[in-house]
Write a protein that holds these residues in place. Structure first.
Motif, PDB file in Angstrom:
ATOM      1  N   ILE A   1       0.735  -1.625  -0.250  1.00 49.74           N
ATOM      2  CA  ILE A   1      -0.040   0.345  -0.432  1.00 49.74           C
ATOM      3  C   ILE A   1       0.350   0.980  -0.110  1.00 49.74           C
ATOM      4  O   ILE A   1       0.624   1.820  -0.774  1.00 49.74           O
ATOM      5  CB  ILE A   1      -1.072   0.061   1.181  1.00 49.74           C
ATOM      6  CG1 ILE A   1      -2.271  -0.951   1.011  1.00 49.74           C
ATOM      7  CG2 ILE A   1      -1.733   1.092   1.575  1.00 49.74           C
ATOM      8  CD1 ILE A   1      -3.072  -1.192   1.977  1.00 49.74           C
ATOM      9  N   ILE A   2       1.756   1.289   0.925  1.00 52.89           N
ATOM     10  CA  ILE A   2       2.968   2.708   0.752  1.00 52.89           C
ATOM     11  C   ILE A   2       3.626   2.389  -0.448  1.00 52.89           C
ATOM     12  O   ILE A   2       3.524   3.964  -0.990  1.00 52.89           O
ATOM     13  CB  ILE A   2       4.076   2.221   1.985  1.00 52.89           C
ATOM     14  CG1 ILE A   2       3.042   1.970   3.465  1.00 52.89           C
ATOM     15  CG2 ILE A   2       4.996   3.434   1.851  1.00 52.89           C
ATOM     16  CD1 ILE A   2       3.261   1.367   4.603  1.00 52.89           C
ATOM     17  N   ILE A   3       3.562   1.259  -1.261  1.00 49.89           N
ATOM     18  CA  ILE A   3       4.977   1.601  -2.183  1.00 49.89           C
ATOM     19  C   ILE A   3       2.998   1.631  -3.028  1.00 49.89           C
ATOM     20  O   ILE A   3       4.204   3.025  -4.012  1.00 49.89           O
ATOM     21  CB  ILE A   3       5.255   0.105  -2.865  1.00 49.89           C
ATOM     22  CG1 ILE A   3       6.234  -0.600  -2.050  1.00 49.89           C
ATOM     23  CG2 ILE A   3       5.286  -0.270  -4.611  1.00 49.89           C
ATOM     24  CD1 ILE A   3       7.425   0.414  -1.752  1.00 49.89           C
TER      25      ILE A   3
ATOM     26  N   GLY B   1       3.570   5.623  -2.365  1.00 51.23           N
ATOM     27  CA  GLY B   1       4.046   6.345  -3.545  1.00 51.23           C
ATOM     28  C   GLY B   1       4.405   6.101  -4.464  1.00 51.23           C
ATOM     29  O   GLY B   1       4.568   7.276  -5.451  1.00 51.23           O
ATOM     30  N   LEU B   2       3.880   5.551  -6.016  1.00 53.02           N
ATOM     31  CA  LEU B   2       4.208   5.514  -6.430  1.00 53.02           C
ATOM     32  C   LEU B   2       3.329   6.524  -7.391  1.00 53.02           C
ATOM     33  O   LEU B   2       3.602   6.964  -8.527  1.00 53.02           O
ATOM     34  CB  LEU B   2       3.870   3.706  -7.439  1.00 53.02           C
ATOM     35  CG  LEU B   2       4.756   3.044  -7.493  1.00 53.02           C
ATOM     36  CD1 LEU B   2       4.936   1.432  -7.931  1.00 53.02           C
ATOM     37  CD2 LEU B   2       6.421   3.679  -8.215  1.00 53.02           C
TER      38      LEU B   2
ATOM     39  N   THR C   1       9.638  17.539 -12.576  1.00 49.44           N
ATOM     40  CA  THR C   1      10.991  16.726 -12.677  1.00 49.44           C
ATOM     41  C   THR C   1      11.669  15.640 -11.182  1.00 49.44           C
ATOM     42  O   THR C   1      11.950  14.961 -10.632  1.00 49.44           O
ATOM     43  CB  THR C   1      12.115  16.834 -13.689  1.00 49.44           C
ATOM     44  OG1 THR C   1      11.483  17.001 -14.805  1.00 49.44           O
ATOM     45  CG2 THR C   1      13.334  15.473 -14.152  1.00 49.44           C
ATOM     46  N   PHE C   2      11.772  17.524 -10.870  1.00 56.36           N
ATOM     47  CA  PHE C   2      13.275  17.010  -9.228  1.00 56.36           C
ATOM     48  C   PHE C   2      11.831  16.273  -8.433  1.00 56.36           C
ATOM     49  O   PHE C   2      11.861  15.322  -8.018  1.00 56.36           O
ATOM     50  CB  PHE C   2      13.377  18.151  -8.700  1.00 56.36           C
ATOM     51  CG  PHE C   2      13.933  18.970  -7.623  1.00 56.36           C
ATOM     52  CD1 PHE C   2      14.774  17.434  -7.289  1.00 56.36           C
ATOM     53  CD2 PHE C   2      12.635  18.289  -6.119  1.00 56.36           C
ATOM     54  CE1 PHE C   2      15.413  17.474  -5.989  1.00 56.36           C
ATOM     55  CE2 PHE C   2      13.212  17.589  -4.941  1.00 56.36           C
ATOM     56  CZ  PHE C   2      14.829  17.799  -4.527  1.00 56.36           C
ATOM     57  N   SER C   3      10.548  17.042  -8.101  1.00 58.25           N
ATOM     58  CA  SER C   3       9.638  16.171  -7.397  1.00 58.25           C
ATOM     59  C   SER C   3       9.808  14.237  -7.894  1.00 58.25           C
ATOM     60  O   SER C   3       9.439  13.941  -6.738  1.00 58.25           O
ATOM     61  CB  SER C   3       8.408  16.513  -7.471  1.00 58.25           C
ATOM     62  OG  SER C   3       9.060  17.686  -6.999  1.00 58.25           O
ATOM     63  N   ARG C   4       9.157  14.405  -9.433  1.00 62.10           N
ATOM     64  CA  ARG C   4       9.042  12.711  -9.908  1.00 62.10           C
ATOM     65  C   ARG C   4      10.442  12.519  -8.771  1.00 62.10           C
ATOM     66  O   ARG C   4       9.916  10.631  -8.300  1.00 62.10           O
ATOM     67  CB  ARG C   4       8.516  13.493 -11.398  1.00 62.10           C
ATOM     68  CG  ARG C   4       7.264  13.821 -11.697  1.00 62.10           C
ATOM     69  CD  ARG C   4       6.925  12.897 -13.216  1.00 62.10           C
ATOM     70  NE  ARG C   4       7.841  13.910 -13.620  1.00 62.10           N
ATOM     71  CZ  ARG C   4       7.261  14.932 -13.857  1.00 62.10           C
ATOM     72  NH1 ARG C   4       6.339  15.338 -13.315  1.00 62.10           N
ATOM     73  NH2 ARG C   4       8.344  15.497 -15.236  1.00 62.10           N
ATOM     74  N   LEU C   5      11.076  11.976  -9.893  1.00 60.86           N
ATOM     75  CA  LEU C   5      12.706  11.497  -9.804  1.00 60.86           C
ATOM     76  C   LEU C   5      12.585  11.178  -7.948  1.00 60.86           C
ATOM     77  O   LEU C   5      12.777   9.845  -7.603  1.00 60.86           O
ATOM     78  CB  LEU C   5      13.511  12.253  -9.843  1.00 60.86           C
ATOM     79  CG  LEU C   5      14.256  12.653 -11.615  1.00 60.86           C
ATOM     80  CD1 LEU C   5      15.427  12.816 -12.034  1.00 60.86           C
ATOM     81  CD2 LEU C   5      14.184  10.750 -12.252  1.00 60.86           C
TER      82      LEU C   5
ATOM     83  N   ARG D   1       8.131   4.149 -16.540  1.00 62.63           N
ATOM     84  CA  ARG D   1       9.514   3.785 -15.814  1.00 62.63           C
ATOM     85  C   ARG D   1       8.617   3.639 -14.133  1.00 62.63           C
ATOM     86  O   ARG D   1       8.995   2.431 -14.136  1.00 62.63           O
ATOM     87  CB  ARG D   1      10.447   4.941 -15.610  1.00 62.63           C
ATOM     88  CG  ARG D   1      11.131   4.552 -16.045  1.00 62.63           C
ATOM     89  CD  ARG D   1      12.606   3.686 -17.094  1.00 62.63           C
ATOM     90  NE  ARG D   1      12.857   3.602 -18.003  1.00 62.63           N
ATOM     91  CZ  ARG D   1      14.039   3.384 -18.532  1.00 62.63           C
ATOM     92  NH1 ARG D   1      14.577   3.987 -17.577  1.00 62.63           N
ATOM     93  NH2 ARG D   1      14.653   3.661 -20.116  1.00 62.63           N
ATOM     94  N   CYS D   2       7.862   4.209 -14.460  1.00 60.19           N
ATOM     95  CA  CYS D   2       7.585   3.358 -12.868  1.00 60.19           C
ATOM     96  C   CYS D   2       6.198   2.447 -12.718  1.00 60.19           C
ATOM     97  O   CYS D   2       6.624   1.618 -12.239  1.00 60.19           O
ATOM     98  CB  CYS D   2       6.071   4.389 -12.034  1.00 60.19           C
ATOM     99  SG  CYS D   2       7.309   6.143 -11.713  1.00 60.19           S
ATOM    100  N   VAL D   3       5.268   2.132 -14.225  1.00 55.54           N
ATOM    101  CA  VAL D   3       4.896   1.210 -15.006  1.00 55.54           C
ATOM    102  C   VAL D   3       6.045   0.078 -14.634  1.00 55.54           C
ATOM    103  O   VAL D   3       5.665  -1.632 -14.222  1.00 55.54           O
ATOM    104  CB  VAL D   3       4.209   1.097 -16.090  1.00 55.54           C
ATOM    105  CG1 VAL D   3       3.566   0.108 -16.645  1.00 55.54           C
ATOM    106  CG2 VAL D   3       2.906   2.249 -16.030  1.00 55.54           C
ATOM    107  N   ALA D   4       6.931   0.314 -15.104  1.00 52.35           N
ATOM    108  CA  ALA D   4       8.139  -0.855 -15.124  1.00 52.35           C
ATOM    109  C   ALA D   4       8.526  -1.730 -13.935  1.00 52.35           C
ATOM    110  O   ALA D   4       8.961  -2.349 -13.681  1.00 52.35           O
ATOM    111  CB  ALA D   4       9.147   0.128 -16.530  1.00 52.35           C
ATOM    112  N   MET D   5       8.831  -0.320 -12.952  1.00 51.61           N
ATOM    113  CA  MET D   5       9.277  -0.851 -11.471  1.00 51.61           C
ATOM    114  C   MET D   5       8.457  -1.199 -10.821  1.00 51.61           C
ATOM    115  O   MET D   5       8.323  -2.515 -10.141  1.00 51.61           O
ATOM    116  CB  MET D   5      10.103   0.988 -10.905  1.00 51.61           C
ATOM    117  CG  MET D   5      10.577   1.323 -10.486  1.00 51.61           C
ATOM    118  SD  MET D   5      12.192  -0.137 -10.802  1.00 51.61           S
ATOM    119  CE  MET D   5      11.937  -1.369  -9.383  1.00 51.61           C
ATOM    120  N   LEU D   6       6.580  -0.936 -11.355  1.00 56.50           N
ATOM    121  CA  LEU D   6       5.875  -1.332 -10.917  1.00 56.50           C
ATOM    122  C   LEU D   6       5.591  -2.832 -11.134  1.00 56.50           C
ATOM    123  O   LEU D   6       5.280  -3.903  -9.994  1.00 56.50           O
ATOM    124  CB  LEU D   6       4.412  -0.713 -10.713  1.00 56.50           C
ATOM    125  CG  LEU D   6       3.326  -1.230 -10.315  1.00 56.50           C
ATOM    126  CD1 LEU D   6       2.784  -1.428  -8.691  1.00 56.50           C
ATOM    127  CD2 LEU D   6       2.069  -0.559 -10.294  1.00 56.50           C
TER     128      LEU D   6
END
Lengths: 378, 633
Positions: free
Chosen positions: A296-298, A301-302, A311-315, B20-25
């Motif tokens: 759930i946390i993961i 997070g995603l 970009t900074f925030s996403r990365l 990338r997030c999807v790939a990571m997931l």
């Protein structure tokens, strides 16, 4: 913001009220509740794992309290500040790592601690946040996908602290640093081809690593490859851990009824091997529930990562999420015997303050990213 | 320009990160699936295996030693008990360098060479993970000193244990035997689970014969143990069943009196209650302290005991073989009467010797000038050899052997102790087997007075005379009176009746017993010297002298003087069998005094004690030389 609140109240006053409260204190409710749930589960397991040692439990509650305070604090800081100060944080981190090498305090055979009078802390913990922050802020200024120059610079930015930490020696933290930095690189769109060639290079270097390993690390690796090698010494941890988990079965032996931990067959049952205690006392069901809370946390997070505005925030959000995932996966993998033993605690569950504060600071940054978004994008 | 590109890149970057997030997931889900599969494998597929392993980790079955049964005499006097001692034990498997441990411990608790030697001996034949006692019976100061230093000796521990103790020591050593540590040979025989907590086992005597009853049943504690193997708590326990307590037929006072009567002289005393076969006293002298064996006897002490010329370890009552000598005469007389070979009135003239028809060799009577005209009564009373030479010759060896066999000679009595030897009834076939030669008429002559090959044990002598007292009724001699399970009433053991000696004419018992009584009443009687003057009870019996060294030619002075000139080891043994009172026999006794003449006197002390009570025993000093001579026959 004020305008938005007034506007939205007309639609669903109650919901908007609560949401506005969470937003006001810059806390992401879903993430917060999942973390609270996880820490409560952690305390329940720790109470049993520590053989009902209430002073240990109190200590852990203090750790959690401090960690939540840190999280709250970090959540208040807008992402822009992190972006601006990341380079300084990274610089300070490197200096502290260097100073550990010279003035470090030895604990358990490795120099990781810096003694600042009343406070002893591990500078490598700072680096866990400073490194991805710095990389993210660096990439933020660059064009994505990255050019080769950028990639080489990024690898250098990762390897300098990683090597310093290896020198301590603390391979598991170094691995987490590489994961933290690498995940920023990955999210920044490092090409798959380059990724696989880097991975191949790492594999080639693996035999070299053998020569840089400490004896105990070599033993761990050999033990991982052949667990029954030396059942009473080197393989003892993993064998006992597997017995604890396996004997738990589907429903487990029940809370406080784990024989493996209560009778001290399971080593480090309050710290690195706490997942085995859960597996023994709460069984397969308990393990699945714990993994679900982690997931759930993961997922949250995603979600934050994808909805981040720059970009900074996403990365940084993606990197923090991935690092969190890998630290709990490595711990569970090690405890269940699919990864070699390395000193990675189970995040938010294992006893200990240092790594918990770093993690919660990371969650603070995640929440800051989520709650400092411009409302237009929602 | 840069700004424009940035904005363009912004959308592209969002997309990139999202991809990338999807790939990571996906990667994460794969890894989680792997983890859950692993958990399923450990917790569901292999659950049983790991449950077993886990139980093996923390469940330990600790056997608990049952308390060995106590042994009492017939009046409840304690003969064998268990006393608590602190012992210092070593578990050899916990330390490879034992000699170093011994040296270090020796600095704290003084160890003597015997203890070390004994330890080394047991070290060679101990069971794995068995504790070997290094020093038994520690003082409190030694215990305290050890505990101060215990951290230095992980392989050593102080153990409170019960060890066997024989309060009356040497007096009962031959009967009770003793316990000792289980050795490798015994290990092959015993039930390994029942003895899993036991270190001691009966080695000999009652302790060995009744081992199964005395030992009890092992108990178990199912204990939860921690990683260092220390029991944390007891989950279940099956208490050990203590061994049964034994009440023996022995009377410890009588046993002590008998031991004192022997006065350290080599010999044996067996006292039987004729009506039951119960053994009231059984003494073999010299003796030894059985407590020495419990703690583990030093090889020095053991050698000393083993090599002593008077053989203290040798149980004469069951294993000592002595010629029946003149004590054979009552049986031969009985057979002679019952087979019609003689009558009470039949007389012979004894010139002092006997000659077989058509043979030159003279068989001398013990009395050089002979007894003159003797009938059966006189012949038994004064132990006339010539009469029995003639009777034996007339009857033949088969009739002699027949009566001895019926009285239980030549075979095991079946006493509940084992160890006994059967003795020998000499017969032509026996002689051919044992000696490889034929049977001569002379052998029959010698057998008639019990001097040939006939041999019996003191127990057989006692059983024989008890049968005489019973007028033919026979009981298996035994030592166990009752057995008692802890908390249960005692279970009396009934006497086992053996095949009786049946005569054609029961009057013959009276004739022979009257003659045996006359042994003490008549001034011609061989028992008169020690008994005749002031007998407060009636008694019937027979004396005997067993030749150790054959004297071919006897001089006129008689044997006693000749005997005095011989070295002690070659002097004759003195035998005495009797029962009393004659009409209502309560006691039958057999006494052997090696290389001595004192058996009748020894028996008198015991009989007086038993029949009159513990009043000071008055031994009548013999005044006449003739009496002394008679007394030894």
């Amino acid at each position: 913001m004020l305008f938005a609140n007034t506007f939205q109240r007309t639609h669903n006053p109650h919901q908007q009220n609560t949401r506005s409260f969470w937003r006001y204190i810059h806390i992401d409710m879903y993430l917060f509740l999942a973390i609270v749930l996880l820490t409560i589960m952690g305390l329940v397991i720790l109470y049993s794992a520590s053989s009902q040692n209430s002073s240990m439990l109190q200590q852990q509650v203090l750790h959690i309290g401090a960690a939540f305070a840190v999280m709250l604090l970090f959540a208040q800081i807008p992402p822009l500040i992190y972006q601006r100060w990341a380079v300084w944080l990274y610089g300070i981190g490197i200096i502290l790592l260097l100073s550990v090498l010279f003035f470090g305090h030895t604990g358990k055979g490795a120099e990781r601690w810096l003694n600042l009078g009343i406070l002893r802390f591990q500078p490598s913990e700072i680096m866990k946040l400073a490194l991805p922050l710095f990389l993210a802020s660096y990439f933020h200024k660059m064009h994505l996908p990255l050019n080769n120059q950028c990639i080489i610079a990024a690898i250098a930015i990762i390897l300098v602290p990683a090597l310093l930490v290896i020198k301590q020696p603390d391979q598991s933290t170094a691995a987490l640093l590489i994961i933290a930095g690498g995940s920023v690189l990955f999210l920044a769109g490092l090409s798959w081809r380059l990724l696989s060639s880097l991975f191949g290079l790492a594999m080639l270097c693996a035999p070299l690593a053998w020569y840089f390993m400490h004896d105990y690390q070599r033993q761990r690796l050999l033990t991982f490859l052949n667990p029954e090698r030396d059942p009473l010494n080197k393989s003892y941890h993993i064998i006992q851990s597997k017995i604890a988990i396996g004997s738990g079965g589907f429903f487990g032996k029940g809370w406080l009824n784990g024989t493996q931990s209560h009778l001290h067959f399971l080593p480090e049952h309050s710290t690195d091997f706490i997942f085995a205690v859960l597996g023994e006392e709460f069984g397969f069901i308990g393990a699945i529930i714990l993994i679900s809370v982690f997931m759930i946390i993961i997922l949250r997070g995603l979600y934050i990562t994808i909805h981040a505005q720059d970009t900074f925030s996403r990365l940084i959000a993606g990197s923090l999420t991935l690092t969190f995932f890998f630290s709990f996966f490595i711990n569970m993998g090690m405890v269940t015997g699919i990864l070699p033993v390395m000193g990675v605690p189970l995040p938010l569950v294992s006893y200990g303050g240092s790594s918990m504060i770093t993690l919660m600071a990371g969650f603070g940054i995640l929440m800051s990213i989520q709650t400092h978004r411009k409302l237009l994008t929602t | 320009m840069q700004k424009r590109i940035a904005i363009k890149n912004h959308l592209q970057e969002i997309q990139l990160t999202a991809h990338r997030c999807v790939a990571m997931l996906i990667i994460m889900l794969i890894l989680i699936a792997l983890l859950i599969t692993r958990l399923g494998f450990l917790q569901l597929t292999k659950h049983d295996l790991y449950t077993t392993l886990s139980k093996k980790n923390w469940l330990d079955l600790i056997p608990t030693e049952p308390t060995r049964g106590l042994i009492y005499d017939r009046n409840g006097v304690l003969l064998a008990e268990n006393i608590p001692v602190f012992s210092l034990d070593i578990i050899p498997e916990k330390n490879k360098n034992i000699s170093q441990v011994l040296t270090d411990i020796g600095k704290i608790i003084p160890l003597n060479d015997t203890e070390i030697a004994q330890f080394q001996k047991e070290l060679k034949q101990h069971r794995r993970f068995d504790e070997i006692p290094l020093k038994l019976r520690l003082t409190e100061a030694e215990v305290a000193r050890f505990y101060e230093n215990q951290y230095r000796f992980p392989s050593a521990l102080i153990k409170a244990r019960l060890i066997r103790h024989y309060p009356l020591g040497a007096t009962f050593s031959h009967v009770l035997g003793y316990v000792g540590r289980i050795n490798l040979e015994e290990l092959k025989v015993i039930d390994p689970s029942n003895y899993s907590a036991t270190n001691y086992i009966g080695k000999i005597g009652i302790e060995k014969f009744y081992e199964d009853d005395l030992h009890g049943t092992v108990g178990y504690q199912q204990a939860e143990t921690d990683a260092s193997g220390q029991p944390v708590r007891i989950l279940k326990q099956i208490k050990p069943l203590p061994g049964k307590s034994l009440y023996l037929t022995l009377d410890s006072r009588l046993q002590l009196i008998a031991e004192q009567a022997l006065q350290g002289q080599s010999g044996a005393v067996v006292v039987i209650q004729p009506a039951t076969g119960q053994i009231l006293a059984m003494v073999s002298e010299p003796t030894f302290d059985p407590n020495l064996f419990v703690a583990g006897i030093s090889s020095q002490d053991f050698q000393q005991l083993q090599q002593a010329p008077n053989k203290p370890l040798y149980n004469r009552t069951l294993r000592g073989l002595y010629p029946l000598a003149s004590t054979i005469k009552p049986y031969i007389a009985l057979q002679g009467l019952d087979s019609g070979n003689t009558t009470p009135d039949f007389t012979i003239f004894d010139p002092g010797w006997y000659q077989l028809p058509n043979k030159e060799h003279q068989y001398h009577d013990w009395k050089f000038h002979g007894h003159g005209t003797v009938n059966l009564n006189h012949a038994l009373t004064s132990s006339c050899d010539t009469y029995f030479f003639a009777l034996g010759h007339k009857m033949g060896i088969h009739l002699i052997d027949d009566i001895l066999d019926r009285f239980g000679f030549g075979e095991l009595t079946g006493i509940d102790m084992g160890e006994e030897v059967p003795g020998i009834i000499a017969s032509p076939s026996w002689k051919r087997r044992a000696k490889g030669t034929g049977w001569y008429e002379g052998d029959t002559i010698n057998s008639s007075i019990g001097q040939g090959f006939m041999q019996g044990t003191p127990l057989q002598f006692a059983q024989g005379i008890a049968t005489m007292a019973n007028r033919g009724k026979r009981f298996a001699p035994h030592l166990l009176l009752t057995e008692q399970d802890a908390g249960k009433p005692p279970q009396p053991q009934s006497a086992t009746e053996l095949e009786p000696v049946n005569l054609n004419n029961n009057d013959n018992w009276k004739i022979v017993i009257a003659a045996l009584q006359n042994v003490f009443i008549s001034n011609q009687g061989t028992g008169y010297a020690h008994y005749g003057h002031d007998m407060p009870y009636t008694i019937a019996g027979k004396t005997g002298t067993a030749q150790v060294y054959s004297i071919k030619h006897r001089d006129e002075d008689g044997k006693s003087e000749k005997q005095d000139k011989l070295p002690e080891g070659l002097r004759d043994h003195s035998l005495f069998v009797a029962f009393a009172p004659v009409d209502n026999p309560q006691i039958a006794i057999a006494v052997i005094a090696e290389h001595s003449t004192s058996a009748p006197a020894i028996a008198r002390k015991i009989l007086d004690y038993y029949l009159i009570g513990p009043a000071p025993i008055k031994v009548v000093p013999s005044t006449k030389e003739e009496d002394t001579k008679n007394a030894i026959r």
